[in-house]
Design a protein around this motif. Structure first.
Motif, mmCIF file in Angstrom:
data_model
loop_
_atom_site.group_PDB
_atom_site.id
_atom_site.type_symbol
_atom_site.label_atom_id
_atom_site.label_comp_id
_atom_site.label_asym_id
_atom_site.label_seq_id
_atom_site.Cartn_x
_atom_site.Cartn_y
_atom_site.Cartn_z
ATOM 1 N N PRO A 26 0.299 -1.032 0.065
ATOM 2 C CA PRO A 26 0.227 -0.010 0.095
ATOM 3 C C PRO A 26 0.861 1.297 0.179
ATOM 4 N N VAL A 27 2.087 1.495 1.064
ATOM 5 C CA VAL A 27 2.730 2.286 0.746
ATOM 6 C C VAL A 27 3.845 2.321 0.742
ATOM 7 N N VAL A 28 4.831 2.760 -0.135
ATOM 8 C CA VAL A 28 6.733 2.825 -0.766
ATOM 9 C C VAL A 28 6.728 3.939 0.052
ATOM 10 N N HIS A 35 4.807 7.299 -1.394
ATOM 11 C CA HIS A 35 3.844 6.800 -2.315
ATOM 12 C C HIS A 35 2.838 6.233 -2.074
ATOM 13 N N VAL A 36 1.585 6.678 -1.914
ATOM 14 C CA VAL A 36 0.228 5.023 -1.538
ATOM 15 C C VAL A 36 -0.192 4.983 -3.496
ATOM 16 N N SER A 37 -0.444 3.417 -3.131
ATOM 17 C CA SER A 37 -0.882 3.197 -3.649
ATOM 18 C C SER A 37 -2.207 3.216 -4.014
ATOM 19 N N GLY A 38 -3.158 3.397 -5.212
ATOM 20 C CA GLY A 38 -4.005 3.962 -5.926
ATOM 21 C C GLY A 38 -5.213 2.771 -4.463
ATOM 22 N N GLN A 39 -6.523 3.187 -4.435
ATOM 23 C CA GLN A 39 -6.588 3.068 -2.764
ATOM 24 C C GLN A 39 -8.530 3.561 -3.601
ATOM 25 N N VAL A 40 -9.668 2.516 -3.664
ATOM 26 C CA VAL A 40 -10.084 2.576 -4.380
ATOM 27 C C VAL A 40 -11.481 2.918 -3.250
ATOM 28 N N SER A 41 -12.552 3.213 -3.803
ATOM 29 C CA SER A 41 -13.955 3.446 -3.202
ATOM 30 C C SER A 41 -15.067 2.605 -2.110
ATOM 31 N N VAL A 42 -14.221 3.318 -0.533
ATOM 32 C CA VAL A 42 -15.017 2.536 0.210
ATOM 33 C C VAL A 42 -15.605 3.003 1.239
ATOM 34 N N ILE A 43 -16.785 2.914 1.742
ATOM 35 C CA ILE A 43 -17.706 3.387 2.581
ATOM 36 C C ILE A 43 -18.444 3.060 3.280
ATOM 37 N N ILE A 72 -6.498 6.984 1.686
ATOM 38 C CA ILE A 72 -5.154 7.069 1.417
ATOM 39 C C ILE A 72 -4.285 7.470 2.762
ATOM 40 N N LEU A 73 -5.220 8.059 3.777
ATOM 41 C CA LEU A 73 -4.614 8.803 5.034
ATOM 42 C C LEU A 73 -4.720 7.828 6.467
ATOM 43 N N ALA A 74 -6.075 6.687 6.256
ATOM 44 C CA ALA A 74 -5.813 5.232 7.033
ATOM 45 C C ALA A 74 -4.221 4.809 6.860
ATOM 46 N N GLN A 75 -3.730 4.249 5.424
ATOM 47 C CA GLN A 75 -2.929 3.851 4.637
ATOM 48 C C GLN A 75 -1.307 4.084 4.938
#
Length: 153
Positions: A26-28, A35-43, A72-75
């Protein structure tokens, strides 16, 4: 004010970071950047699926992009990167699952962009790409990735 205090003030509770669904991390962190990998839409724990211009409204797309920003912030948090170490949100890439005639991808992307400015203030202002695509992984509506400069990294 700390970023956590700002999140509290805004009434934002970060979601649980999602596990990768394929062969990536998820993060490098490299060279002072996350660099945060693509995060998909989850609600509310549910994938936001659909296509803008077909079965999702602009407001639903904006909410989906905001949810990607929250992830992204959670990652970052999951990767043990203190949110107070964010020196600048450098760039967001926003991919919008949309019909060929849908042209409001920039408005959809504002869901994530506005979140970054709300949380980080001026250092949340960033460069951005907002692109319409014919499909996204798992059928989601929006995916957002990020490049974030870190202080002391």
């Amino acid at each position: 004010m700390t970023i956590q205090a700002r999140l509290d003030e805004l009434g934002i509770v970060l979601p649980k970071a999602a596990a990768p669904v394929a062969s990536y991390v998820p993060v490098v962190v490299h060279g002072g950047f996350a660099h945060v990998s693509g995060q998909v839409s989850v609600i509310d724990g549910e994938l936001v699926k659909g296509r803008l211009g077909e079965d999702l409204s602009l407001d639903e797309g904006i909410a989906a992009a905001r949810a990607c920003g929250l992830m992204i912030l959670a990652q970052l948090r999951e990767a043990m990167i203190p949110l107070d170490s964010v020196a600048r949100i450098v760039k967001l890439g926003c991919f919008v699952n949309s019909t060929p005639d849908f042209t409001d991808q920039p408005k959809v992307a504002n869901g994530a962009s506005d979140l970054m400015v709300d949380v980080f203030g001026d250092i949340g202002k960033h460069a951005r790409a907002a692109v319409g695509v014919p499909s996204l992984p798992l059928g989601v509506a929006v995916e957002v990735d990020a490049i974030i400069a870190l202080s002391g990294a």
